[in-house]
Design a protein around this motif. Structure first.
Motif, short mmCIF file in Angstrom:
data_model
loop_
_atom_site.label_atom_id
_atom_site.label_comp_id
_atom_site.label_asym_id
_atom_site.label_seq_id
_atom_site.Cartn_x
_atom_site.Cartn_y
_atom_site.Cartn_z
N ARG A 1 1.05 5.06 0.67
CA ARG A 1 0.31 6.09 1.40
C ARG A 1 1.14 7.37 1.47
N THR A 2 0.52 8.40 1.95
CA THR A 2 1.24 9.68 2.03
C THR A 2 2.39 9.62 3.01
N ARG B 1 5.43 -0.59 8.37
CA ARG B 1 5.37 0.76 7.83
C ARG B 1 6.79 1.30 7.64
N GLU C 1 0.85 -1.19 0.00
CA GLU C 1 0.00 0.00 0.00
C GLU C 1 0.88 1.25 0.00
#
Length: 354
Positions: free
Chosen positions: A179-180, A189, A177
């Motif tokens: 993401r910003t 992450r 994914e």
């Protein structure tokens, strides 16, 4: 202040490229997690680790070769000191001319400034000083050797595991994914995800547009009670005397197939190449047969850079058969680029194909 990510970098692949990039980034204080499938498809574990600064039939001296050599020697010495282990083994090389025409390429290289740092004396036919066949003669070469890649990767993997910086897992691209705040994958992450997948990069949904040119090869490890060369021999095939008394010989080249696993045809071809180097078919015991797919590129330069439209994804790949020599220098350049935005070497920047 809390950050929205757990890691600075997720590195996909613990082959030579991924392992050395992880080392350089961690040395800069970065939080790195390496994801690997257990070398299921890595070319590094089946690579000879040959360090040869003169390339191809024309003995080309790349413009950056002095920098490559200095970086490789320095980094392997640093890593070896950490583990009390010599992973890189300097060893002189005998280069065999494959035809009389090759002599003019040697003469051209010998006339270049600084040639003596790499080129040794030329010898006539059958006068190499080694138990091998040299019908056209050849020359002695300096600044060569081989890297024990399997031992190096095992030591680096152990170091990563002790720091909880390694996961044996296969990353599914569909689960990534963007993401910003960076990249998310299965609860992990990170600021940036770096692909070091070797030949599998050509199937990567984000970087498969690059002109990869995989090169499948096979080689053998053997022992013999017959006289063998005591230095690296490089002709149509190569032969490396290992520090443990065994020998490694290779390699085949196949740009059209990337199937994993060894073949009977590969074994036969390598043994024929060995017989041609020695001028005879020696008595030997084959102890292992290895196969891997080199992550080559169409222009023979590596692929470094962030994705042009998804900058949280990056690529460090495409080193082909020269990885043992070139990865250390490019790893330092790429780490600086990732951390500070320093410019990439133009010959390796993926922007050249954008």
């Amino acid at each position: 202040m809390a950050t929205p990510y757990d890691w600075d970098y997720l590195i996909v692949g613990q082959g030579l490229a991924g392992s050395l990039l992880a080392w350089v980034l961690r040395r800069r204080g970065c939080r790195v997690l390496v994801l690997d499938d257990g070398h299921r498809s890595a070319a590094s574990v089946a690579a000879a680790g040959l360090v040869n600064p003169l390339a191809g039939l024309r003995f080309t001296r790349p413009a950056r070769v002095a920098d490559w050599l200095a970086a490789a020697q320095g980094l392997y010495r640093e890593i070896g000191g950490r583990f009390g282990q010599n992973h890189f083994h300097p060893l002189p090389m005998v280069r065999l001319f494959r035809s009389p025409e090759q002599v003019r390429f040697w003469k051209r290289r010998a006339s270049e400034p600084g040639a003596a740092t790499l080129l040794g004396a030329r010898f006539p036919a059958a006068a190499s000083g080694q138990p091998l066949s040299a019908p056209f003669g050849g020359f002695h070469q300096h600044a060569t050797g081989y890297l024990d890649i399997p031992r190096l990767l095992a030591d680096l993997r152990g170091d990563l595991e002790r720091c909880d910086a390694y996961r044996r897992i296969e990353l599914a691209l569909a689960g990534i994914e963007l993401r910003t705040d960076g990249v998310h994958w299965q609860g992990l992450r990170a600021r940036t995800l770096v692909f070091c997948e070797g030949h599998r990069g050509q199937a990567n949904r984000w970087f498969g547009w690059l002109p990869f040119q995989p090169d499948r090869g096979e080689m053998l490890t053997f022992s013999s009670d017959e006289p063998m060369p005591d230095r690296i021999v490089n002709g149509a095939y190569w032969l490396i005397p290992l520090v443990d008394g065994r020998y490694r010989v290779g390699a085949t080249h196949d740009h059209h197939g990337i199937a994993l696993g060894v073949t009977r045809e590969g074994r036969t071809q390598v043994l024929a190449g060995l017989a041609a180097l020695l001028g005879r078919a020696p008595r030997l015991s084959v102890e292992a047969q290895h196969a891997g797919v080199r992550p080559g590129t169409l222009d023979r330069a590596p692929f470094l850079g962030r994705h042009p439209s998804a900058p949280a994804l990056a690529l460090f790949n495409g080193f082909g058969a020269k990885g043992s020599l070139t990865v250390p220098w490019y790893a330092a350049r790429f780490a600086a680029h990732l951390e500070t935005g320093a410019p990439l070497p133009p010959e390796a920047d993926i922007a050249r194909h954008a």
